[in-house]
Design a protein around this motif. Sequence first.
Motif, PDB file in Angstrom:
ATOM      1  N   ALA A   1       0.736  -1.211  -0.026  1.00 26.77           N
ATOM      2  CA  ALA A   1       0.072  -0.065  -0.070  1.00 26.77           C
ATOM      3  C   ALA A   1       0.923   1.241  -0.056  1.00 26.77           C
ATOM      4  CB  ALA A   1      -0.919   0.049   1.145  1.00 26.77           C
ATOM      5  N   LEU A   2       2.046   1.338   0.835  1.00 28.19           N
ATOM      6  CA  LEU A   2       2.753   2.477   0.719  1.00 28.19           C
ATOM      7  C   LEU A   2       3.662   2.441  -0.627  1.00 28.19           C
ATOM      8  CD1 LEU A   2       4.243   2.134   4.632  1.00 28.19           C
ATOM      9  CD2 LEU A   2       2.805   4.061   3.518  1.00 28.19           C
TER      10      LEU A   2
ATOM     11  N   TRP B   1       4.675   4.391  -6.800  1.00 22.75           N
ATOM     12  CA  TRP B   1       5.881   3.466  -7.492  1.00 22.75           C
ATOM     13  C   TRP B   1       5.106   2.196  -8.553  1.00 22.75           C
ATOM     14  CZ3 TRP B   1       9.878   1.761  -3.332  1.00 22.75           C
ATOM     15  CH2 TRP B   1      10.606   2.899  -3.011  1.00 22.75           C
ATOM     16  N   SER B   2       5.859   2.117  -9.515  1.00 20.20           N
ATOM     17  CA  SER B   2       5.216   0.993 -10.459  1.00 20.20           C
ATOM     18  C   SER B   2       5.460  -0.244  -9.713  1.00 20.20           C
ATOM     19  CB  SER B   2       5.713   0.922 -11.811  1.00 20.20           C
ATOM     20  OG  SER B   2       7.222   0.635 -11.597  1.00 20.20           O
ATOM     21  N   PRO B   3       4.954  -1.545 -10.145  1.00 22.72           N
ATOM     22  CA  PRO B   3       5.262  -2.809  -9.455  1.00 22.72           C
ATOM     23  C   PRO B   3       6.526  -2.961  -9.617  1.00 22.72           C
ATOM     24  CG  PRO B   3       3.111  -3.206 -10.480  1.00 22.72           C
ATOM     25  CD  PRO B   3       3.521  -1.654 -10.650  1.00 22.72           C
ATOM     26  N   ALA B   4       7.579  -2.887 -10.761  1.00 23.62           N
ATOM     27  CA  ALA B   4       8.740  -3.132 -10.978  1.00 23.62           C
ATOM     28  C   ALA B   4       9.635  -2.350 -10.111  1.00 23.62           C
ATOM     29  CB  ALA B   4       9.079  -2.841 -12.608  1.00 23.62           C
ATOM     30  N   ALA B   5       9.404  -0.961  -9.951  1.00 25.92           N
ATOM     31  CA  ALA B   5      10.093  -0.280  -9.107  1.00 25.92           C
ATOM     32  C   ALA B   5       9.913  -0.566  -7.577  1.00 25.92           C
ATOM     33  CB  ALA B   5       9.577   1.213  -9.171  1.00 25.92           C
ATOM     34  N   PHE B   6       8.760  -1.053  -7.160  1.00 22.32           N
ATOM     35  CA  PHE B   6       8.543  -1.629  -5.965  1.00 22.32           C
ATOM     36  C   PHE B   6       9.482  -2.705  -5.623  1.00 22.32           C
ATOM     37  CE2 PHE B   6       6.573  -4.598  -2.763  1.00 22.32           C
ATOM     38  CZ  PHE B   6       6.712  -3.745  -1.823  1.00 22.32           C
TER      39      PHE B   6
END
Length: 75
Positions: free
Chosen positions: A22-23, A30-35
């Motif tokens: 969530a954060l 952030w995009s999922p890739a960045a996360f």
Amino acid sequence: MPDGSASAPARPSAFPWDDALALGLGALGWSPAAFWAATPREFAAALGRRRGPEPLSRDAFERLLAAYPDPGPTG
């Protein structure tokens, strides 16, 4: 233990993935890739930059009281 009152060792708590997602994906945008590419240190640093304003100091509070005094009781 001789009296039979041995307690089980404490289990570590599970990582709060729902909060982290969530954060990272929500609050930080952030995009999922960045996360998933971020290191724990990068994630912590990103969260640290999103702190709110500093609390009001006593001196600043006193200046506000002087500038905007309470009107006092009305009767």
